[in-house]
Each structure stands twice: as structure tokens, then as C-alpha cells.
Design a protein around this motif. Structure first.
Motif: not given
Length: 345
Positions: A38-64
Motif C-alpha cells: 500500500p502507498v497512501r498519498i496525502a492530498a497536501g496543502p493546495t488544490g494543485q497538490t491534491a491533483v498531483l496526489a491523484h496523479v501519483y496514485a494513478g501512476r503507482l497503480r499502473e505500476a502495480g
């Protein structure tokens, strides 16, 4: 009509002006074990970091990896505490603001966060300033905080500073090229009239111009004092605005001839504004910087590092545009759009 179809024109305009939307897809590092990690990503301090968190999560899921985004609060103390406790493994932040926060100084963010400046509707809380802090601005010059003496801090200096003061048990991964820092911008006619490409060009004509800013600019070390010290730039007038939209309108109507905006603001692209380069590093560098727990699996760190290399400032502009539109995308929807390469299906 779906929201994706309704906003297709907005995103098409973004693509035509070079604003992200087509994320390169380098080979993905494979997870070191099946999808059990499991890799849990915090949404972070801004709206931009929240999008980036979901980008990280999506790419990590693609990697297994079994990746998910969790709400760890928008206060930096919250997400850093969650990282230290092991509640999350990764979060995105901005290098300059993170360093200033860790040194007990006020991060460089607008006094009033709005949908157009890439922040969340509620300003990020800041730590209580140390006794020597100056009212309304940074306690000391950034270079002084970093121990550089009279040498001005660049992005690498700030990154090294973050590494030096990061809490035990945490690490920083590779920063992205993307940045969202303060810059002075002008309209194209003003740039042509005065031959402006950078702040050194602005110095000789600065007294002829009115500079529009946010409410905190005058009290920051990079504000009037910093511009005068670095570039001998003393604006004829300093005009503060509480809302970015009002500041941009004033610039376009020539009520001010220059404006201090964040570089990932869609208003720059939408109005063909000219960003004046800052060769002497007056403004605080703000690179997108993933912060992670030291026990983050190496394979996951490799995925985030490879992804960071693909995220430029134009991608932050696109993410901000999507999440601040009249009918906004959620951070998860904006991340999915980016990961799919801007395919509006």
C-alpha cells in the motif's frame, strides 16, 4: 451534456496554447512485489497538490502498487505529522514554502486564496513566527536563512535547505521541473514598448510604472525592498489587490503596468502576459517537491521520480484551469485526464 463535453472547449484552448494535457509516458518501474504494497498519498496543502496526489496514485497503480489518496489536512503540520506517524507515505508540496514552514516562517501564499490562484479556498495555516519575525513577511532574507550570505538563493539551494531541516524519518524525492512561484508580469504591448524580457530590463523604467500586487507583497523580503536591492527597481506606485481577478483586470486596463502573479496562474496564458525572468533570484523558488517516508518502497520512489520529470509548469496551469473552471473537475478527474494524455472521452 456531460461536464467533460461541456468543458472540452476550455481544455482545447489550453492544448492550443501549449498548456500540458499530453503527459509523456516513460516506462514504469515495476512494483517490487505484487499489488499488496500500500502507498497512501496525502492530498497536501493546495488544490494543485491534491491533483498531483491523484496523479501519483494513478501512476503507482499502473505500476502495480495499491495506491490511494487520503485527506491528511491542508495544514503542513498535518501532512508532515501523518508522514512521520506512518499514516501516509507520500505528499506533494512546494520547495520554497516547505522550507520556510520548516524554518518557522510564513510561506509565500496569497493572503486570500481564490479559485484562480491554484490554492484551496481556505488559506494554508502557517506556524507561529519566531520572535525575530518581521510583521507581514519573511523573518529574514531567504539567503540569510540558508546561510548563503550575500549570495542569492536558487532552486538548488532551497532543495538542499529542505533536506537539511526535514524531520527525521522523511526524505524528499526528485523535484519536478514545475514551479509556482511569484513573478512580475506585463502585457505584451508594455514589454515591447520598454524592451522588457527580465527584471534587469525593468529597473531603468520601474519608476514610470505602477506595480499591482497581492495584499502581502509589500511586507515580503522579495517585495519592494528586494526589487530595489536586486534590480534597482522602485515602482512609481505599489497597488495592492485582494483578488487576483481584480489585479489582472487592472493590468489589462493599464491601471497598473506590471503585476506580481504566481507563474502557474492560467491568467498569464489566457491573456498572453509576459513573465519577466528573475536572473538574480529575487523571488523564492517554488518547485513541486514530493516528500516521502524513508521506508517508502524503492520501486514506488522510482515511479514518483520518473513521473516528476514529466510535470512542467504548463501542467500545473492545466490542473489549475480544470479545477477552478465554472463547472470544475474534481482533483481526481483532473488527474485522470492528465494521465490519459488529455483524451476527452
Amino acid at each position: 451534456m456531460s461536464r467533460r463535453r461541456a468543458t472540452a472547449g476550455l481544455l482545447a484552448a489550453a492544448a492550443l496554447t501549449g498548456c500540458g494535457g499530453e503527459a509523456p509516458e516513460p516506462p514504469l518501474p515495476a512494483a517490487t512485489s505484487p499489488a499488496a504494497e500500500p502507498v497512501r498519498i496525502a492530498a497536501g496543502p493546495t488544490g494543485q497538490t491534491a491533483v498531483l496526489a491523484h496523479v501519483y496514485a494513478g501512476r503507482l497503480r499502473e505500476a502495480g502498487f495499491d495506491a490511494s489518496v487520503v485527506d491528511a489536512g491542508t495544514d503542513r503540520a498535518d501532512y508532515l505529522g501523518a508522514l512521520e506517524r506512518g499514516d501516509v507515505e507520500v505528499a506533494a508540496d512546494y520547495s520554497g514554502n516547505l522550507y520556510l514552514y520548516l524554518r518557522g516562517r510564513a510561506p509565500v501564499e496569497p493572503a486570500t486564496a481564490t479559485a484562480t490562484d491554484g490554492t484551496t479556498p481556505t488559506p494554508t495555516p502557517t506556524p507561529t513566527p519566531s520572535p525575530e519575525a518581521e510583521d507581514g513577511g519573511l523573518a529574514e532574507d531567504l539567503s540569510e536563512l540558508l546561510g548563503l550570505g550575500e549570495e542569492r538563493a536558487d532552486a538548488d539551494d532551497v532543495l538542499a535547505g529542505v533536506r537539511d531541516v526535514l524531520p527525521e524519518g522523511l526524505q524528499v524525492l526528485e523535484p519536478a521541473p514545475a514551479e509556482n512561484t511569484v513573478a512580475v508580469v506585463v502585457t505584451r504591448p508594455t514589454a515591447v514598448e520598454h524592451g522588457l524580457t527580465d527584471l534587469e530590463d525593468l529597473g531603468p523604467v520601474c519608476a514610470e510604472l505602477a506595480l499591482g500586487t497581492d495584499l502581502d507583497f509589500a511586507g515580503r523580503s522579495y517585495g519592494p525592498e528586494g526589487l530595489e536591492d536586486a534590480y534597482e527597481c522602485m515602482p512609481g506606485r505599489l497597488v495592492p489587490f485582494g483578488e487576483q481577478a481584480d489585479l489582472v483586470d487592472a493590468l489589462l486596463e493599464d491601471r497598473v503596468q506590471a503585476a506580481a502573479l504566481f507563474t502557474a496562474s492560467p491568467a498569464i496564458e489566457d491573456n498572453a502576459l509576459v513573465v519577466l525572468a528573475d536572473p538574480l533570484n529575487n523571488f523564492v523558488p517554488q518547485r513541486v517537491l514530493p516528500v516521502a517516508a524513508e521506508d517508502l518502497p524503492d520501486g514506488a520512489a522510482d515511479v514518483v521520480d520518473a513521473l516528476s520529470a514529466q510535470i512542467g509548469t504548463e501542467d500545473l496551469v492545466l490542473m489549475t484551469r480544470m479545477t477552478s473552471a465554472r463547472d470544475p473537475y474534481t482533483p481526481e478527474e483532473a488527474a485522470r485526464y492528465w494521465l490519459e494524455g488529455g483524451d476527452d472521452t
